[in-house]
Design an enzyme around this catalytic site. Structure first.
Site, PDB file in Angstrom:
ATOM      1  N   TYR A 139       0.817  -1.214   0.000  1.00 29.32           N
ATOM      2  CA  TYR A 139       0.000   0.000   0.000  1.00 29.32           C
ATOM      3  C   TYR A 139       0.854   1.269   0.000  1.00 29.32           C
ATOM      4  O   TYR A 139       0.363   2.356  -0.288  1.00 29.32           O
ATOM      5  CB  TYR A 139      -0.939   0.031   1.213  1.00 29.32           C
ATOM      6  CG  TYR A 139      -1.983  -1.079   1.239  1.00 29.32           C
ATOM      7  CD1 TYR A 139      -2.210  -1.879   0.128  1.00 29.32           C
ATOM      8  CD2 TYR A 139      -2.737  -1.309   2.371  1.00 29.32           C
ATOM      9  CE1 TYR A 139      -3.148  -2.895   0.146  1.00 29.32           C
ATOM     10  CE2 TYR A 139      -3.699  -2.327   2.401  1.00 29.32           C
ATOM     11  CZ  TYR A 139      -3.888  -3.119   1.279  1.00 29.32           C
ATOM     12  OH  TYR A 139      -4.830  -4.120   1.312  1.00 29.32           O
ATOM     13  N   LYS A 185       4.328 -15.322   2.397  1.00 28.59           N
ATOM     14  CA  LYS A 185       4.275 -16.097   1.152  1.00 28.59           C
ATOM     15  C   LYS A 185       5.735 -16.292   0.732  1.00 28.59           C
ATOM     16  O   LYS A 185       6.159 -15.879  -0.364  1.00 28.59           O
ATOM     17  CB  LYS A 185       3.449 -15.305   0.112  1.00 28.59           C
ATOM     18  CG  LYS A 185       3.090 -16.079  -1.119  1.00 28.59           C
ATOM     19  CD  LYS A 185       2.038 -17.143  -0.894  1.00 28.59           C
ATOM     20  CE  LYS A 185       1.767 -17.893  -2.190  1.00 28.59           C
ATOM     21  NZ  LYS A 185       0.970 -19.121  -1.981  1.00 28.59           N
ATOM     22  N   ASP A 217      -2.129 -18.392   2.036  1.00 26.82           N
ATOM     23  CA  ASP A 217      -3.267 -19.154   1.497  1.00 26.82           C
ATOM     24  C   ASP A 217      -3.683 -20.243   2.481  1.00 26.82           C
ATOM     25  O   ASP A 217      -4.883 -20.469   2.711  1.00 26.82           O
ATOM     26  CB  ASP A 217      -2.942 -19.735   0.106  1.00 26.82           C
ATOM     27  CG  ASP A 217      -1.521 -20.250  -0.021  1.00 26.82           C
ATOM     28  OD1 ASP A 217      -0.725 -20.073   0.937  1.00 26.82           O
ATOM     29  OD2 ASP A 217      -1.180 -20.850  -1.053  1.00 26.82           O
ATOM     30  N   ASP A 241      -4.855  -7.087   6.076  1.00 29.37           N
ATOM     31  CA  ASP A 241      -6.094  -6.419   5.708  1.00 29.37           C
ATOM     32  C   ASP A 241      -7.163  -7.479   5.391  1.00 29.37           C
ATOM     33  O   ASP A 241      -8.298  -7.430   5.883  1.00 29.37           O
ATOM     34  CB  ASP A 241      -5.821  -5.538   4.469  1.00 29.37           C
ATOM     35  CG  ASP A 241      -6.966  -4.598   4.152  1.00 29.37           C
ATOM     36  OD1 ASP A 241      -7.958  -4.594   4.897  1.00 29.37           O
ATOM     37  OD2 ASP A 241      -6.864  -3.869   3.153  1.00 29.37           O
ATOM     38  N   ASP A 245     -10.320  -9.122   8.181  1.00 26.84           N
ATOM     39  CA  ASP A 245     -11.753  -9.083   7.854  1.00 26.84           C
ATOM     40  C   ASP A 245     -12.340 -10.489   7.843  1.00 26.84           C
ATOM     41  O   ASP A 245     -13.485 -10.699   8.275  1.00 26.84           O
ATOM     42  CB  ASP A 245     -11.982  -8.418   6.486  1.00 26.84           C
ATOM     43  CG  ASP A 245     -12.158  -6.911   6.624  1.00 26.84           C
ATOM     44  OD1 ASP A 245     -11.877  -6.386   7.719  1.00 26.84           O
ATOM     45  OD2 ASP A 245     -12.553  -6.266   5.640  1.00 26.84           O
TER      46      ASP A 245
END
Ligand code: NAD
Length: 362
Positions: A139, A185, A217, A241, A245
């Site tokens: 970001y 990852k 994942d 992020d 959620d």
């Protein structure tokens, strides 16, 4: 402690009032001294002074030990450009405070496991905190941009950025079940390899904490198949992020969720939900997320585990007794108003605190 109260808009005002009520009632038992000051933010600030994050608010927050925020947002400002909208004020507040670690607990309250989208036996026993790096990664990375027929962003992390958020995760785990799951990852991304190596190095300073690594994942799958296996999940900005959620929705109600953003100049505590214009001003909002955020302030900024635990126990007692706020109640069933919920939680928290004191006296 100096606490800046930014109640904001809609139900932000109603739920923050209850969080302050609980703090005020529990303070004397733990010899805590709070100096509260209220300041403008969001749509309320636009209406009064034409700016969603006034200079006065910024200065007051930076002089405080912690900021308690309600929520911002109001449909009447939806047509303004993003920076001038109420939500723009919140982004500027977060930037000014500079917190790099975002903490989001996700817990299965026994009385509410039936409200989860997961099967009860899968969700029961879940109690985790996601520690998300907030100021780095995709970001914020440069270069970023668009060119003819393509667009690009850069995921970048320095060892310092990883190390400081990793330390937060290990500290949080040390007061809990002592397991850190670092999510990356590393089979694909160089940033993740640096992340993993840095977290391994930091772990050596915390011999009492178990560290495990999980690819993002796999973590996304484990969150819905076996969420109770987690204690503290540590991860970078983009993965955090998404995962926070995913973890939030497991609990079944937005009104229950608390958050903290720490590590910067001043710590920030806020419920996860927004200003809920659809129910604002009707004493219907669930204040438990805001109250749990105040408990996080006691835990992480005041370092007062006892007071934080008393509030957390009060929330559990409220729910175990079968009490429900409007969002949690079955259709047509009776429910507690925002203010009645706050009053009862304050009473339960005081009872819980006095019980512990009496036990120690014996
Ligand atoms: P929202 O979280 O305000 O509401 C979503 C739904 O959940 C609504 O039906 C609402 O009634 C319900 N809800 C939320 N919190 C509740 C609570 N404590 N008790 C009972 N019910 C609750 O999200 P939204 O409707 O998408 O956004 C409304 C406004 O809030 C927008 O202006 C948005 O930009 C803003 N917003 C602010 C924040 C923040 O301040 N951190 C976060 C999200 C949205």
């Amino acid at each position: 402690m100096k606490i800046a109260i930014l109640a904001g808009d809609g139900i932000g005002v109603e739920v923050t009032r209850e969080a302050v009520r609980v703090l005020l009632e529990i303070a004397p038992i733990y010899d805590l001294h709070f100096e509260f000051s209220e300041h403008l933010i969001g749509g309320d600030a636009i209406r009064r002074v034409g700016n969603p994050f006034p200079d006065e608010t910024r200065a007051a927050c930076l002089e405080s030990d912690a900021v308690l925020l309600g929520a911002v947002g109001s449909p009447e400002f939806d047509r303004l450009p993003p920076r001038e909208r109420p939500e723009g004020g919140l982004l500027r507040l977060r930037t000014a405070l500079g917190g790099f670690a975002n903490l989001r607990p996700s817990r299965a309250y026994p009385a509410l496991v039936g409200s989860s989208p997961l099967r009860e036996d899968v969700f029961a026993g879940t109690d985790m905190v996601i520690v998300r790096e907030l100021l780095g990664g995709l970001y914020f990375g440069e270069p970023r941009g668009t060119a003819e027929g393509e667009a690009f962003n850069t995921m970048r992390y320095s060892t310092d950025e990883v190390e400081r958020v990793a330390r937060v995760a290990f500290e949080v785990a040390s007061g809990r079940k002592k397991l850190v799951t670092s999510v990356d990852k590393a089979n694909v991304l160089e940033t993740s390899q640096l992340w993993r190596a840095t977290v391994e190095r930091v772990a050596k300073d915390y011999p009492g904490i178990t560290l495990e690594h999980l690819y993002v994942d796999a973590c996304a799958m484990h969150l819905v198949t076996n969420p109770s296996r987690f204690d503290v999940i540590l991860t970078e900005n983009l993965f955090g992020d998404i995962l926070s959620d995913e973890a939030a929705v497991l609990t079944g109600s937005l009104g229950m969720l608390a958050s903290a953003t720490i590590g910067g100049k001043v710590d920030l505590f806020e419920p996860v939900h927004g200003s809920a214009p659809d129910i604002a001003g009707r004493n219907l909002a669930n204040p438990l997320g805001a109250i749990a955020s105040a408990a996080m302030m006691l835990r992480y900024t005041c370092k007062n585990e006892g007071a934080a635990d008393a509030i957390d126990r009060a929330i559990t007692k409220f729910l175990d007794a079968g009490h429900r706020t409007a969002d949690l109640a079955k259709q047509g069933a009776p429910f507690f108003s925002t203010s009645d919920t706050g009053a009862l939680i304050a009473q339960f928290a005081v009872d819980a605190a006095n019980m512990v004191h009496a036990y120690h006296a014996v």
